[in-house]
Structures are given as C-alpha cells and as structure tokens.
Design an enzyme around this catalytic site. Sequence first.
Site: not given
Ligand code: GLN
Length: 475
Positions: A77, A152, A176
């Site tokens: 990532k 994400s 995410s």
């Molecule tokens: N969807 C969550 C957010 O937008 C989690 C994102 C993540 O785990 N990086 O904060």
Amino acid sequence: MVNLHEPYDLFREKLLNGTETVEQRTQAFLSEIIKRKELNAFLTVFEEEAMQRAKEIDTKIQNGTAGSLAGMIVAVKDVVCMKGKRTTCASKMLADYEAIYDATVVQRLNNADALFIGKTNMDEFAMGSSGENSAFGAVKNPVDETRVPGGSSSGSAVAVAAHLSTSSLGTDTGGSIRQPAGFCGIAGLKPTYGRVSRYGLVAYASSFDQIGPFAHSARDIARVLQVIAGYDECDSTSANIPVPNYLEAMNRNVKGLRIGMPKEYFPDALNSEIRSVLQKKIDLLKAHGAEIVEVSLPHSEYTIATYYILATAEASSNLARYDGARYGYRSRQANDLEQMYTKSRSEGFGEEVKRRIMLGTYVLSSGYYDAYYRKAQKVRRLIQKDFLDVFQHVDCLVTPIAPTTAFKIGEKVSDPLQMYLNDIYTVSANLAGIPGICVNAGADANGLPIGIQFLGKQFDEATILRVADFVESIH
Ligand code: GLN
C-alpha cells in the site's frame, strides 16, 4: 506455463524442486498487471527491479540459502515507506514524495526474501471505505468492475484478488484491510495494536493504525504475519511480546473452542443473504465441535461516532505536517507565508481529507474538546471494556464484515455519513486494539463475495487464524 491462480503452497514446492522459478512467476505477474490496468490497482510497478531481485532469489534457492518467503510476491500500500520509491498516500500532496528510508515491515520482508512488485492505489491518506478517494482515480473490484473493492487498502486487496501478486500489505485504522478483503473475496488481517511495527508507515490516526497482510488464504496471511510481527525499537508502541508460531497453531480443529456471537452485530435488519451465508459457516463450526455462545457488547451503538471523533482528531494533528514547507506540494499562487500554508493545503488535499481535518480540528477546539474529544475517549474505554468482559467467557467472536456486499462506484460518494456507516462492524477492533481477520464465506445472488469476521483477544492472532483457516477448509 505459470499458473497464477495456483496456491502459494503448491508454487513453493515447484520452486524448491526446481520446476519453476521466481523469475518466471514475477514476469507473469508483471504481464498480468499490464493486462488488468483498468482496475487501477497499482500506482508504481517495479518492472526492472523486480526482475533483478527475482534472479537473485532464484540463485539463493539454488544455493539453499533462500529465506522463508522466497517466491512470495508482495504489493505494498502506498502509505508504507520504501527507500527511494514514491510514497504518495494517493494524494496530490505527496505525488512526488520519495521515501528516504524503508519501513520496518519492508526490511523484514526483504530479509525473508519476499519480492516487492509495486505500490498500490488507496483512499487518500487511508481515509475512506470504497477506494474512490484517490487523487489517482478509483480502484475497481475485479469481481464486478462497476463496483468498489472497498477501502482504504483498495489496490492491495485488488492486487491479490485479481492475481497480480501473491500477497500484499494494507493498513487498517477502522477496517481498511478487513472490509476490502470481504468485498473482494480474499483474506485480510488486522493485527493487535502493537503487534506489527508502524515505523515507516505514514500516520493517519496513530492510536488506531496497524499494518497487516492480504492473501488468498489464512495460511498465507500467517506466513507473512510471522515475518512482520514482533518488537521494533524504532516504534515505541510496538509490543515486546514473543511471536508464536502461527502456522503450527492452525490445526484444522475447533473442538471445544468457545465462539461468541455478539447480538448487536446480528440485528434484525441485517441483510438476509449475509445472515444466511454466515449462519451456514457458524452451523458448520458448531457441527465440528465449537461452542457458539450469544454475547453482548453493550456499547456497540457508539462505535461509529466514537471512531469518527477520535480518528479525525488524530488525523488533523498528524496531517498538520503537510504545510507546503517541509513535505510535498507547495502552491505557486501564494504571496506570503500564511497564503503558502492555506493554498498549499487547500490545493494539495482532496475533499474527504479536508473534511476529516475540519472535523478533527473542531472536536479538539477549546469549548468543544470536553463535549466531543474527551467524551469519546471515555466511551472508547467502555468499548474496550466490553471486549475485555466478553473475552472472559469466549475465545473469539464471529461477526459480519460489513452491512452490504460491494456497492456501486459512485453510489455513496455524495453522502459521507452513509460511507462512514459502512464501517459499523470493523471500527470496534481498532477502538479496542484487538486483532480481526476477514475471510470469504460465500457470495450473494449477484456473485458478490460475503466476508466473515473473527475478532480475537489482544495478541491472540493464533486463535482467529486457526478458526479462519478452518472456515476456509469446510463447505
Ligand atoms: N473507513 C475508515 C475511515 O475512513 C477506515 C479507514 C482505515 O482503516 N484506514 O476512516
């Protein structure tokens, strides 16, 4: 012919008996990445370097000196630093930023002879649940390209799901890794907070962030975790607790294991296809000797609000460093220092990141701090206590991964609250610092994957890996 769909286990056998090479496989992945460009999974591909490294690893295999992950081809990532490589966080702010050191996870994978094939697309600064918040365009779900892959860690999930790498690294601050694993039909693990070093990870919300692996199976997740887990003196929040042998713990046996079903995670309104696919797996676990116990996590209704107050607060502080002076993008429209800060930030950050910075600044501001930030900290403690209490009685928990399967690209972008609500089953693990894994449990009528989540006690990844591996093996 290289078969990219073949499990890593089988490939490794061929590798060790000399019938296939890392070079052949790397070449095949590189061609596949080009073929599947429309998925938009990668931001950088290491074509030449990967081939060079493949040859080195093949030589080590011949000499019998290769590490435990020889033949494991990994996508990373783009929020994890790799020396000399662009690390963009999928933001215009860092579009040209090159990392000046390797993250600890990168060093450890390298030492084990894993091979890096490229950096993956994601929601900007890891903020999002759909893979649509990237400055470099949305990522598509390989199961149905009109749908989101989740986020994400969208590109990392797609890299594995579309067979563009053997495994990948994502980060999980509120779901995410687990949610995109669920949407793409693969396996993804968020380790306990402190299990894996965050050194070299660009921070979003530092008390929540963890790096973890995606793969096609819980066994491959265990292989990667084995290498990246463990104490790191460069990360003061990493825990100095021994790392068990995860593969050894996966004994395909769940007899006597007590698995809790939190009633708040199975509401009457739960999507009926998700409920029935999960119930089938739960029945199978029961049939094989696990004890299924209904439990309660009474503060569950506060998890989304608590998470989005605390995570945005931490984000607003962490992202203050992108000021046009020290890192990344600087506006050319500024006439004085103040304008340089404001214009650089206004132009460099995307919509969702700016929304989070504003929300976070608001909940931390004097006059609102007590009402929001401090209160949310107290509720976080209550949520942690809910988990401590149930883990007195059960070994792990089973839950859905998300309220729906993968939704259409564009469906939720104009309604941030709907997007946040998608995280309802994942954020609690980050609030409590406990590990969680998602593996595939089946599909809905449209063929879209349905994930099943197991949550474990702190530092007990071994139990949830064992259950996840068992679930993958029974049908
Ligand atoms: N969807 C969550 C957010 O937008 C989690 C994102 C993540 O785990 N990086 O904060």
